[in-house]
Design a protein around this motif. Structure first.
Motif, PDB file in Angstrom:
ATOM      1  N   UNK A 444       0.956  -0.817   0.233  1.00  0.00           N
ATOM      2  CA  UNK A 444      -0.099   0.183   0.396  1.00  0.00           C
ATOM      3  C   UNK A 444       0.951   1.230   0.065  1.00  0.00           C
ATOM      4  N   UNK A 445       1.593   1.340   0.996  1.00  0.00           N
ATOM      5  CA  UNK A 445       2.924   2.500   0.899  1.00  0.00           C
ATOM      6  C   UNK A 445       3.898   2.583   0.003  1.00  0.00           C
ATOM      7  N   UNK A 446       4.081   2.428  -1.033  1.00  0.00           N
ATOM      8  CA  UNK A 446       4.780   1.441  -2.143  1.00  0.00           C
ATOM      9  C   UNK A 446       4.097   2.231  -3.772  1.00  0.00           C
ATOM     10  N   UNK A 447       3.126   1.062  -3.133  1.00  0.00           N
ATOM     11  CA  UNK A 447       1.468   1.731  -4.748  1.00  0.00           C
ATOM     12  C   UNK A 447       2.131   0.885  -6.041  1.00  0.00           C
ATOM     13  N   UNK A 448       2.554  -0.033  -5.187  1.00  0.00           N
ATOM     14  CA  UNK A 448       2.970  -1.061  -6.261  1.00  0.00           C
ATOM     15  C   UNK A 448       1.746  -2.655  -6.251  1.00  0.00           C
ATOM     16  N   UNK A 449       2.147  -3.566  -7.604  1.00  0.00           N
ATOM     17  CA  UNK A 449       1.348  -4.845  -7.057  1.00  0.00           C
ATOM     18  C   UNK A 449       1.822  -6.045  -7.239  1.00  0.00           C
ATOM     19  N   UNK A 450       2.674  -6.735  -6.516  1.00  0.00           N
ATOM     20  CA  UNK A 450       3.104  -8.023  -6.205  1.00  0.00           C
ATOM     21  C   UNK A 450       2.524  -9.671  -6.152  1.00  0.00           C
ATOM     22  N   UNK A 451       3.195 -10.248  -6.193  1.00  0.00           N
ATOM     23  CA  UNK A 451       2.364 -12.012  -6.489  1.00  0.00           C
ATOM     24  C   UNK A 451       2.642 -12.229  -4.844  1.00  0.00           C
ATOM     25  N   UNK A 481      -6.901   3.045  -2.173  1.00  0.00           N
ATOM     26  CA  UNK A 481      -6.994   1.986  -3.275  1.00  0.00           C
ATOM     27  C   UNK A 481      -6.933   3.922  -4.108  1.00  0.00           C
ATOM     28  N   UNK A 482      -6.783   4.388  -3.732  1.00  0.00           N
ATOM     29  CA  UNK A 482      -6.437   5.447  -4.915  1.00  0.00           C
ATOM     30  C   UNK A 482      -4.670   5.683  -4.780  1.00  0.00           C
ATOM     31  N   UNK A 483      -3.531   5.418  -3.523  1.00  0.00           N
ATOM     32  CA  UNK A 483      -2.698   5.078  -3.737  1.00  0.00           C
ATOM     33  C   UNK A 483      -2.368   4.405  -4.939  1.00  0.00           C
ATOM     34  N   UNK A 484      -2.609   2.740  -4.847  1.00  0.00           N
ATOM     35  CA  UNK A 484      -2.602   1.697  -5.713  1.00  0.00           C
ATOM     36  C   UNK A 484      -2.210   2.638  -7.484  1.00  0.00           C
ATOM     37  N   UNK A 485      -4.007   3.553  -7.160  1.00  0.00           N
ATOM     38  CA  UNK A 485      -4.555   4.011  -8.967  1.00  0.00           C
ATOM     39  C   UNK A 485      -3.376   5.190  -8.815  1.00  0.00           C
ATOM     40  N   UNK A 486      -2.829   5.492  -8.198  1.00  0.00           N
ATOM     41  CA  UNK A 486      -2.261   6.654  -8.051  1.00  0.00           C
ATOM     42  C   UNK A 486      -0.510   7.038  -8.781  1.00  0.00           C
ATOM     43  N   UNK A 487      -0.157   5.252  -7.925  1.00  0.00           N
ATOM     44  CA  UNK A 487       1.171   5.132  -8.351  1.00  0.00           C
ATOM     45  C   UNK A 487       1.546   4.421  -9.885  1.00  0.00           C
ATOM     46  N   UNK A 488       1.294   2.565  -9.706  1.00  0.00           N
ATOM     47  CA  UNK A 488       1.246   1.847 -10.486  1.00  0.00           C
ATOM     48  C   UNK A 488       2.329   1.688 -10.320  1.00  0.00           C
TER      49      UNK A 488
END
Length: 559
Positions: A444-451, A481-488
């Motif tokens: 969440x704090x990095x804003x990235x998706x991981x396996x 959710x906005x954090x994840x959408x903002x970064x990527x």
């Protein structure tokens, strides 16, 4: 919008917009009255032309009567006498209309509207001068104390002049439309009486109109008295309101001289002015107010021209910093995803602080160090309050749609549509750290998706480096959710892999995966020096939110 003297002295964008509407209404009223005056003049000329035609007709009838036989001549004499009387009545009617409506209307347009135009010009000249003084004061360098003192004094005088003219302009606007209505009603009443007398509509109608006219006269007298009383009350309200704002401006100047310019002699003179304000509500600047609002200079860096500055009306509302200006409209900054820091780099302006937001970094300039500290304290408090709303553990329950929700705050298990939207963001189709497709975990704090394999390693880094959640099992807030959408993944890797020379591949062992992720996020092995310095500074201050601004800054620089 009902405008008050407080609004005129604060001169917010909402007030200026409302004032423009009133001024537009004033212009429309002037144009309408001018059109009415021109139509009446046209009608008067037409009436005079008709009178000339009637005079020609009378002369032709008299010539015809002179050649007619005596019996017919007598009958024609009756008709010509009647036409002559009607002609004379029309002349009197034209004169009455001119005296009752045309002359007063022309005088009203030339006098009252000219006065309002003069008030308007004085106000806008003072507003322009105040804005010019604001720009000169804000542009002073922090170490140029003499220049700061001169521009601060000029700004104080400009504010003092603007406050008086703005309030007096509003006072005249408040009473002008009432005077206009009274004037038109009075003159139209006279005009109706003139028409009724001219056409002799009958004694009953004339009596009724006269009685109504008498009643209307009484009403007009009462309305005029009410306007006079209202004017007196508004003047007293104006005096108190102007005095309060003058005292506030004087105290702001005193604080600037004492704490920022170290001008004790000038501060003594300014303090003496405070004794001139009597019967004014006390205003204590000892502690920062719970809610601030006012103008701040906001600077935003551009790759080509450096910082561009704009003066904006600012206040905090519902965990947002709201900034308004007539040029850029309204902008909102979510404070729960922001960080504030005293001072700024490579900016020579005085009394500045820095606000890191998800999309950009803003340099904000106050009028004094005390005002700067007040704003920073309020923003810090708003950030802490916004974060605390989402720091309690969720109490999960089921809603009517059998969706898992958080009963303490607005957390929900992500629907498939949102999960699909996250996967469609640049780089999110695969894990941020390996080549696994469709990752279902997130930092969440990095804003990235991981396996799921990389999520285990992330948990081992500690929550101060990575806060791991499942996208299919855990409940997330709107801010997360906005954090994840903002970064990527793509934007984050532009920072954390900015110095990486080879593409990452499938890891042969868990130890190899663990080594790479630790080097990437904790040791910053693959991060460039400029990004690394900012990351280290953000970690030492207890937040990593400034990372969100870095990819966007890099894109702008490359563009």
């Amino acid at each position: 919008m009902v405008l008050s003297f407080e609004d005129s002295l604060e001169s917010s964008p909402q007030y200026r917009t409302a004032l423009k509407l009133i001024e537009r209404d004033l212009e429309d009223t002037e144009n309408q009255l001018k059109t009415l005056h021109n139509l009446l003049l046209t009608r008067e000329e037409q009436f005079k032309a008709l009178q000339e035609t009637n005079a020609l007709i009378n002369r032709q009838l008299e010539l015809f009567m002179a050649k007619s036989a005596e019996p017919l001549r007598g009958s024609l004499k009756v008709y010509t006498n009647a036409l002559q009387h009607w002609h004379e009545s029309n002349d009197r009617h034209i004169e009455q209309i001119h005296m009752v409506l045309l002359e007063p209307l022309a005088d009203f347009i030339q006098t009252d509207f000219k006065k309002m135009e003069l008030r308007k010009q004085q106000y806008h000249i003072a507003l322009t001068e105040q804005q010019k003084c604001c720009e000169e004061y804000a542009a002073c360098k922090a170490d140029d104390l003499p220049r700061l003192h001169i521009t601060a004094s000029s700004l104080y005088d400009a504010n003092y002049n603007l406050n008086r003219l703005s309030a007096r302009y509003l006072l005249n606007l408040k009473t002008f439309f009432k005077r206009k209505d009274i004037f038109l009603t009075s003159q139209l009443s006279e005009l109706i009486t003139t028409y009724l007398s001219h056409h002799q509509l009958g004694s009953n109608i004339a009596t009724e109109v006269e009685s109504q006219r008498d009643k209307l006269t009484k009403i007009l007298i009462e309305e005029k008295k009410c306007v006079d009383d209202q004017y007196s009350g508004l003047r007293e309200e104006l005096r108190k309101c102007v005095a309060r704002h003058e005292r506030l401006q004087t105290m702001k100047l005193l604080n600037l001289q004492l704490y920022d310019l170290n001008l004790s002699d000038e501060a003594t003179k300014t303090a003496q002015k405070l004794n001139e304000f009597t019967n004014v509500e006390e205003i204590s600047p000892a502690s920062p107010p719970k809610q601030l609002k006012g103008y701040l200079w906001v600077g935003e860096k551009s790759p080509l021209i450096g910082y561009s500055w704009i003066r904006m009306w600012c206040f905090i509302q519902d965990s947002y910093l709201v900034m308004q200006s007539t040029e850029k409209g309204e902008q909102k900054v979510r404070l729960s995803l922001s960080q504030v820091k005293s001072g700024c780099v490579n900016v020579a302006r005085a009394f500045c602080f820095t606000l890191f937001t998800p999309s950009k970094t803003l340099i904000i300039q106050a009028e004094s160090s005390q005002e700067r500290e007040s704003w920073m304290m309020l923003i810090h408090k708003s950030i802490a309050n916004a974060i605390s709303k989402h720091s309690e553990p969720p109490l999960k329950s089921r809603n009517n749609d059998n969706k898992v929700v958080n009963s303490n705050r607005s957390e929900v298990i992500l629907p498939l549509s949102v999960l699909k939207e996250l996967h469609e963001l640049p780089g999110n189709a695969i894990c941020a750290d390996c080549d696994k497709k469709k990752p279902t975990w997130a930092s969440l704090n990095l804003g990235v998706l991981i396996c799921i394999e990389c999520s285990g390693v992330h948990r081992g880094l500690g929550v101060h480096f990575s806060q791991v959640r499942s996208l299919t099992l855990d409940a997330l807030t709107d801010e997360q959710v906005d954090m994840l959408k903002t970064v990527g993944n793509t934007a984050a890797n532009m920072v954390y892999e900015s110095e990486m020379t080879v593409q990452k591949k499938s890891f042969k062992s868990h130890e190899e995966r663990k080594k790479f992720i630790k080097e990437k996020y904790t040791e910053l092995t693959y991060t460039s020096e400029d990004y690394k310095n900012i990351l280290i500074e953000s970690r030492s201050s207890g937040t990593q939110r400034t990372i969100m601004a870095l990819p966007q800054q890099k894109k702008k620089t490359e563009a």
